[in-house]
Scaffold this active site. Structure first.
Site, PDB file in Angstrom:
ATOM      1  N   LYS A  97      14.959 -26.313   6.673  1.00  0.00           N
ATOM      2  CA  LYS A  97      16.242 -26.382   7.400  1.00  0.00           C
ATOM      3  C   LYS A  97      16.951 -27.675   7.042  1.00  0.00           C
ATOM      4  CE  LYS A  97      14.698 -23.547  11.268  1.00  0.00           C
ATOM      5  NZ  LYS A  97      15.570 -22.400  11.521  1.00  0.00           N
ATOM      6  N   ARG A 133       0.797  -1.235   0.000  1.00  0.00           N
ATOM      7  CA  ARG A 133       0.000   0.000   0.000  1.00  0.00           C
ATOM      8  C   ARG A 133       0.826   1.280   0.000  1.00  0.00           C
ATOM      9  NH1 ARG A 133      -3.902  -2.721   4.295  1.00  0.00           N
ATOM     10  NH2 ARG A 133      -1.836  -3.208   5.078  1.00  0.00           N
ATOM     11  N   LYS A 152       2.637 -18.695   7.223  1.00  0.00           N
ATOM     12  CA  LYS A 152       1.900 -18.957   8.450  1.00  0.00           C
ATOM     13  C   LYS A 152       1.609 -17.636   9.161  1.00  0.00           C
ATOM     14  CE  LYS A 152       4.045 -20.018  12.278  1.00  0.00           C
ATOM     15  NZ  LYS A 152       4.841 -19.104  13.112  1.00  0.00           N
ATOM     16  N   HIS A 157       5.727 -25.943  13.230  1.00  0.00           N
ATOM     17  CA  HIS A 157       7.111 -26.434  13.193  1.00  0.00           C
ATOM     18  C   HIS A 157       7.289 -27.767  13.942  1.00  0.00           C
ATOM     19  CE1 HIS A 157       7.578 -22.542  11.604  1.00  0.00           C
ATOM     20  NE2 HIS A 157       7.810 -21.873  12.715  1.00  0.00           N
ATOM     21  N   LYS A 194       9.694 -19.362  24.756  1.00  0.00           N
ATOM     22  CA  LYS A 194      10.449 -18.114  24.638  1.00  0.00           C
ATOM     23  C   LYS A 194      11.152 -17.862  25.966  1.00  0.00           C
ATOM     24  CE  LYS A 194       8.405 -16.755  20.676  1.00  0.00           C
ATOM     25  NZ  LYS A 194       9.133 -16.745  19.411  1.00  0.00           N
ATOM     26  N   ASP A 225       6.351 -23.694   5.664  1.00  0.00           N
ATOM     27  CA  ASP A 225       6.747 -23.875   7.059  1.00  0.00           C
ATOM     28  C   ASP A 225       8.265 -23.871   7.007  1.00  0.00           C
ATOM     29  OD1 ASP A 225       7.736 -25.078   9.443  1.00  0.00           O
ATOM     30  OD2 ASP A 225       5.717 -25.797   9.851  1.00  0.00           O
ATOM     31  N   HIS A 226       8.874 -22.795   7.464  1.00  0.00           N
ATOM     32  CA  HIS A 226      10.306 -22.652   7.166  1.00  0.00           C
ATOM     33  C   HIS A 226      11.157 -23.735   7.832  1.00  0.00           C
ATOM     34  CE1 HIS A 226      10.542 -20.386  10.970  1.00  0.00           C
ATOM     35  NE2 HIS A 226      11.853 -20.571  10.928  1.00  0.00           N
TER      36      HIS A 226
HETATM   37  C1  BG6 Z   1       8.419 -18.382  13.586  1.00  0.00           C
HETATM   38  C2  BG6 Z   1       7.684 -17.930  14.819  1.00  0.00           C
HETATM   39  O1  BG6 Z   1       7.585 -19.191  12.796  1.00  0.00           O
HETATM   40  O2  BG6 Z   1       9.571 -19.131  13.963  1.00  0.00           O
HETATM   41  C3  BG6 Z   1       8.607 -17.112  15.724  1.00  0.00           C
HETATM   42  O3  BG6 Z   1       6.563 -17.142  14.441  1.00  0.00           O
HETATM   43  C4  BG6 Z   1       9.874 -17.850  16.004  1.00  0.00           C
HETATM   44  O4  BG6 Z   1       7.945 -16.777  16.943  1.00  0.00           O
HETATM   45  C5  BG6 Z   1      10.514 -18.388  14.727  1.00  0.00           C
HETATM   46  O5  BG6 Z   1      10.768 -16.955  16.652  1.00  0.00           O
HETATM   47  C6  BG6 Z   1      11.662 -19.321  15.036  1.00  0.00           C
HETATM   48  O6  BG6 Z   1      12.320 -19.653  13.856  1.00  0.00           O
HETATM   49  P1  BG6 Z   1      13.866 -20.040  13.872  1.00  0.00           P
HETATM   50  O7  BG6 Z   1      14.162 -20.415  12.456  1.00  0.00           O
HETATM   51  O8  BG6 Z   1      14.604 -18.816  14.340  1.00  0.00           O
HETATM   52  O9  BG6 Z   1      14.004 -21.179  14.823  1.00  0.00           O
END
Ligand code: BG6
Length: 509
Positions: free
Chosen positions: A206, A66, A172, A264, A364, A201-202
């Site tokens: 990995k 935007r 996500k 994850h 966390k 889903d990152h």
């Molecule tokens: C994200 C979460 O999907 O993954 C975050 O929303 C989190 O809260 C992060 O910090 C962690 O990813 P990584 O790759 O740093 O372990």
């Protein structure tokens, strides 16, 4: 421009890491391109691919957002991002792609904006040889998804021309619970076929997570032991030392269970627990993964009380400073009942895992950032070496940091006595393969451009994962107690030990 971007043959390490897989020319359209994700992750990762010669020759990025930015404003912002967050020397690739980054200003719900985008994409095809192929990336807050999907469908952008492709990558959180995920999936289906959809889903990008499949199915020694007869239990830990920072308002709504466990951790669990797929084809792999989720029962409120622990961090000195408690973070209610730590004991109800619990935890403000999977084997049936303090064998898959795999086993201590002590056999990615390991987004962006959805969540996986999580959340909501406090910088509430069962202990990574 073209030659500088595509030089895979000149980088053997890149070939080894990614294999000889090449993407077709395409334009990547990023919705919400002025956000953090584009600057920190997406564009630095694209430039990592370019550096390794893995970006297609015809390639361009269009940022859709935007703000009233020009192409130059966008490029300046991205240049900073690549400089700050990219792998070494990726800035050169950025400069080589030069004006291949375009900005398109529009509201997400404005039909005209999409019609104009269509025209712009046609022009880019002519200018940069992107051949009518498009990958759309939803990097906006989820509230914008529905407007974008509707407009992509209405303007025909979700349908590719003959011989071309149109795909969509969705970030996500994918829904807030099962019902909203189903509703979102229905909206996605109105615009795209499932084969066009890449739910990211990152964690699946990995290296060590991908290595779970290689470790299990490319070797003869692990799989015969990979079942309840030999494995006592599995622990998956994803710990972070950071707090919620500026994401308090988002986190209040999600908590650690929606933010980390629904996606994850459960994804990692499916890879550890799945049956061998017939091939590495995307659906063959995902069919097996979803069966694992289906084998996990919906929790009753009583089971939630017995099988889960949740916590919330409180202020404490940590890392040489005094850090805030969760309730003092910006955007967080002073009476918040949101959990920043969760530990869950899951049972995969099938022949392979009948008596092997899977223990998942994430939080966390834990002592350090570490993600790992610990496969703990059963003890030998008869103890010959009395007097030795032997722990069970553990196969440890280190996702981060210091990616690798290690095996703990007992060995004789040199000398005249027959004493046995635990030792470790260790494989480290850094030493075995050298080079900088690529960010998970590199692999996933490349796969989406190739059209390989193996490392992306399918509709049924996402919905099954929500079924499990919804039942836990329902149990928590029905309970009279909230999350237990834990001091920032500790491993979470002590009551998590009760989930383990006799003779087991949480690892202190
Ligand atoms: C994200 C979460 O999907 O993954 C975050 O929303 C989190 O809260 C992060 O910090 C962690 O990813 P990584 O790759 O740093 O372990």
């Amino acid at each position: 421009m073209a030659d500088t971007i595509s030089n895979a043959a000149t980088n053997p390490l890149a070939e080894e890491l990614h294999g000889a897989r090449h993407a077709k020319p395409c334009v990547l359209v990023i919705f919400g391109a002025t956000g953090d994700l584009t600057k920190r992750k997406l564009v630095p990762s694209l430039m990592g691919l370019a550096k390794d010669g893995l970006l297609p020759t015809g390639f361009a990025v269009v940022g859709f957002a935007r703000r009233p930015w020009s192409d130059q404003d966008f490029q300046k912002e991205l240049a900073e991002g690549v400089e700050q967050f990219g792998r070494s020397e990726t800035k050169k690739s950025f400069d080589a792609l030069g004006d291949g980054f375009y900005f398109h200003q529009s509201d997400f719900t404005n039909r005209e904006g999409y019609l104009a985008l269509g025209k712009k994409l046609d022009q880019i095809d002519a200018l940069r040889g992107t051949q009518g192929n498009r990958v759309f990336y939803l990097a906006t807050p989820p509230s914008a998804y529905s407007g974008i999907l509707e407009n992509l469908a209405a303007t025909g952008l979700s349908k590719a021309a003959d011989g071309c492709f149109a795909r969509i990558i969705i970030e996500k959180p994918f829904g807030h619970d099962q019902a909203s995920a189903q509703a979102l999936n229905d909206q996605v289906r109105n615009a795209f076929y499932e084969r066009q959809v890449f739910r990211i889903d990152h964690y699946l990008g990995k290296e060590t997570v991908q290595n779970i499949l290689a470790l299990r199915f490319a070797n003869g020694i692990f799989e015969p032991l990979w079942n309840e007869k030999f494995i006592d239990h599995v622990q998956v830990t994803v710990a972070e030392s950071i707090g919620v920072g500026s994401r308090g308002a988002y986190f209040e709504e999600s908590g650690i269970i929606r933010d980390m466990l629904q996606n994850h951790l459960l994804q990692v669990l499916t890879l550890v627990a799945m049956e061998p797929p017939a091939s590495l084809n995307a659906d063959a792999v995902r069919d097996e993964k979803v069966k694992v989720l289906r084998a996990i029962r919906t929790f009753s409120a009583r089971e939630v009380a017995a099988s889960t622990v949740r916590g919330q961090y409180i202020a404490a000195p940590f890392g040489g400073e005094s850090v805030k408690g969760y309730r003092e973070e910006d955007g967080v209610s002073k009476e918040s009942g949101t959990e920043t730590f969760a530990a869950v004991r899951l049972q995969v109800n099938n022949w392979r895992w009948a008596n092997t619990p899977f223990l998942l935890r994430s939080g966390k403000r834990l002592p350090r950032r570490v993600s790992e999977i610990a496969i703990t084997f059963k003890r030998p049936p008869h103890v010959l070496f009395q007097g030795s303090d032997l722990q069970p064998n553990v196969l440890l898959l280190r996702i981060q940091p210091d990616e690798g795999v290690s095996l703990r086993f007992g060995s004789k201590v040199p000398g005249p006595d027959l004493r046995v002590r635990d030792v470790r056999m260790d494989f480290r990615y850094g030493t075995a393969f050298g080079g900088e390991s690529a960010d998970s987004y590199e692999r996933l962006l490349l796969d989406s451009m190739i059209g390989d959805s193996t490392l992306f969540a399918r509709r049924d996986e996402v919905e099954e994962a929500w079924r499990i999580v919804d039942s836990i959340v329902a149990g928590w909501n029905a309970s009279k107690t909230g999350p237990e406090p834990y001091a920032a910088g500790t491993w979470g509430p002590d009551s998590q030990n009760q989930l383990l069962g006799e003779g087991r202990a949480w690892r202190k990574p």
